[in-house]
Design a protein around this motif. Sequence first.
Motif, PDB file in Angstrom:
ATOM      1  N   GLU A   1       0.851  -1.186   0.000  1.00 18.43           N
ATOM      2  CA  GLU A   1       0.000   0.000   0.000  1.00 18.43           C
ATOM      3  C   GLU A   1       0.889   1.239   0.000  1.00 18.43           C
ATOM      4  O   GLU A   1       1.837   1.318   0.771  1.00 18.43           O
ATOM      5  CB  GLU A   1      -0.898   0.040   1.241  1.00 18.43           C
TER       6      GLU A   1
ATOM      7  N   GLY B   1       0.610   5.075   0.906  1.00 20.26           N
ATOM      8  CA  GLY B   1      -0.294   6.016   1.579  1.00 20.26           C
ATOM      9  C   GLY B   1      -0.986   5.372   2.766  1.00 20.26           C
ATOM     10  O   GLY B   1      -2.192   5.158   2.766  1.00 20.26           O
TER      11      GLY B   1
ATOM     12  N   SER C   1      -4.066   6.586   8.174  1.00 23.17           N
ATOM     13  CA  SER C   1      -4.447   6.122   9.515  1.00 23.17           C
ATOM     14  C   SER C   1      -4.074   4.664   9.760  1.00 23.17           C
ATOM     15  O   SER C   1      -4.074   4.202  10.890  1.00 23.17           O
ATOM     16  CB  SER C   1      -5.960   6.254   9.673  1.00 23.17           C
TER      17      SER C   1
ATOM     18  N   GLN D   1      -6.953   1.120   5.883  1.00 16.14           N
ATOM     19  CA  GLN D   1      -6.971   0.265   4.691  1.00 16.14           C
ATOM     20  C   GLN D   1      -6.027  -0.933   4.874  1.00 16.14           C
ATOM     21  O   GLN D   1      -6.344  -2.062   4.484  1.00 16.14           O
ATOM     22  CB  GLN D   1      -6.560   1.102   3.467  1.00 16.14           C
TER      23      GLN D   1
ATOM     24  N   GLU E   1       4.256   5.381   4.163  1.00 15.65           N
ATOM     25  CA  GLU E   1       3.642   6.693   4.403  1.00 15.65           C
ATOM     26  C   GLU E   1       4.718   7.769   4.369  1.00 15.65           C
ATOM     27  O   GLU E   1       5.756   7.630   5.027  1.00 15.65           O
ATOM     28  CB  GLU E   1       2.904   6.674   5.760  1.00 15.65           C
TER      29      GLU E   1
ATOM     30  N   ASP F   1       8.949   7.696   0.704  1.00  8.30           N
ATOM     31  CA  ASP F   1       8.225   8.010  -0.529  1.00  8.30           C
ATOM     32  C   ASP F   1       7.856   6.715  -1.250  1.00  8.30           C
ATOM     33  O   ASP F   1       8.729   6.006  -1.738  1.00  8.30           O
ATOM     34  CB  ASP F   1       9.126   8.895  -1.405  1.00  8.30           C
ATOM     35  N   GLY F   2       6.575   6.451  -1.327  1.00  9.75           N
ATOM     36  CA  GLY F   2       6.104   5.211  -1.949  1.00  9.75           C
ATOM     37  C   GLY F   2       6.146   5.214  -3.463  1.00  9.75           C
ATOM     38  O   GLY F   2       5.859   4.191  -4.087  1.00  9.75           O
TER      39      GLY F   2
ATOM     40  N   THR G   1      -3.298   4.905  -2.336  1.00 12.06           N
ATOM     41  CA  THR G   1      -4.465   5.590  -1.773  1.00 12.06           C
ATOM     42  C   THR G   1      -4.255   7.105  -1.745  1.00 12.06           C
ATOM     43  O   THR G   1      -4.773   7.803  -0.878  1.00 12.06           O
ATOM     44  CB  THR G   1      -4.818   5.042  -0.371  1.00 12.06           C
TER      45      THR G   1
ATOM     46  N   THR H   1       2.452  12.915  -3.142  1.00  7.32           N
ATOM     47  CA  THR H   1       3.522  13.920  -3.209  1.00  7.32           C
ATOM     48  C   THR H   1       4.877  13.204  -3.253  1.00  7.32           C
ATOM     49  O   THR H   1       4.950  11.988  -3.101  1.00  7.32           O
ATOM     50  CB  THR H   1       3.497  14.853  -1.978  1.00  7.32           C
TER      51      THR H   1
END
Length: 241
Positions: free
Chosen positions: A111, A113, A116, A119, A134, A161-162, A178, A236
């Motif tokens: 994933e 992002g 919280s 997901q 994240e 950074d994903g 996400t 971003t």
Amino acid sequence: MKLLKALFLAAVLGVGCSQVGAGEEAYSTARSRLAASIGDYAVPIDQSADPRIVRQIATVPRHLFVPSSHRAEAYNDYALPIGEDQTISQPSLVALMTHLLRPEPGDVMLEVGTGSGYQAAILSGLVRHVYTIEIVGPLARQSARRLTELGYRNVTVRHGDGYAGWPAPAPFDGIIVTAGAEHIPKPLVDQLKPGGRMVIPVGSTREGQRLRLITKDRSGKIGEQVIIGVRFVPLTRDVRE
Ligand code: SAH
């Protein structure tokens, strides 16, 4: 006197406990109602809901993934702010995106992002392992702590950074992004297994994005399908400590 004090304390604590219990019960009822109400989440893709996904929505305590000021709203089907200018997605969209990945118990997913961590928690009950990245430091740390405390042991959170994916555990059976991307990051396509699927919102932040399903077939050929219009916070490249 000591006994009286003890009795008094027990009474106070007893009341306290039953109130907490009642609160949890109310959340649990609201959660079941939410899961029932999003039963048609797969209509936009002309499919019926996957009971395993509905069960996850009925199980994962979304109220513990939102700030306490928004707890009372946690089981409504809309996005909520989670601080740092970011949001937790709408549950029916979480369900739809999860469905598009066609999760299987042996899968390893990425994933981009974490936000919280909600997901990731939904996915964790459906696959073998979830790697999640994240870019905002405080969110990465908070969700890592939260997922550990809540006992989601097959989720690994990383701050970074994903866009570049996560090379060490790659390739992945599924990748879920996400945050809204202006284009599809090539490293993510490269880190998808043959037969793998990626779900990603693509488009501008101002006009909103289109949710795309990217598939890689057994021979490595890439397919692309537009699913629905969506609005996500932007993907971003700005790593915040
Ligand atoms: N999946 C989350 C909600 C996502 S909000 C949940 O269940 O709560 C989108 C998140 O993507 C934000 O937290 C944002 O900080 C993060 N993000 C934006 N660009 C990113 C990038 N390049 N790499 C990793 N995370 C990113």
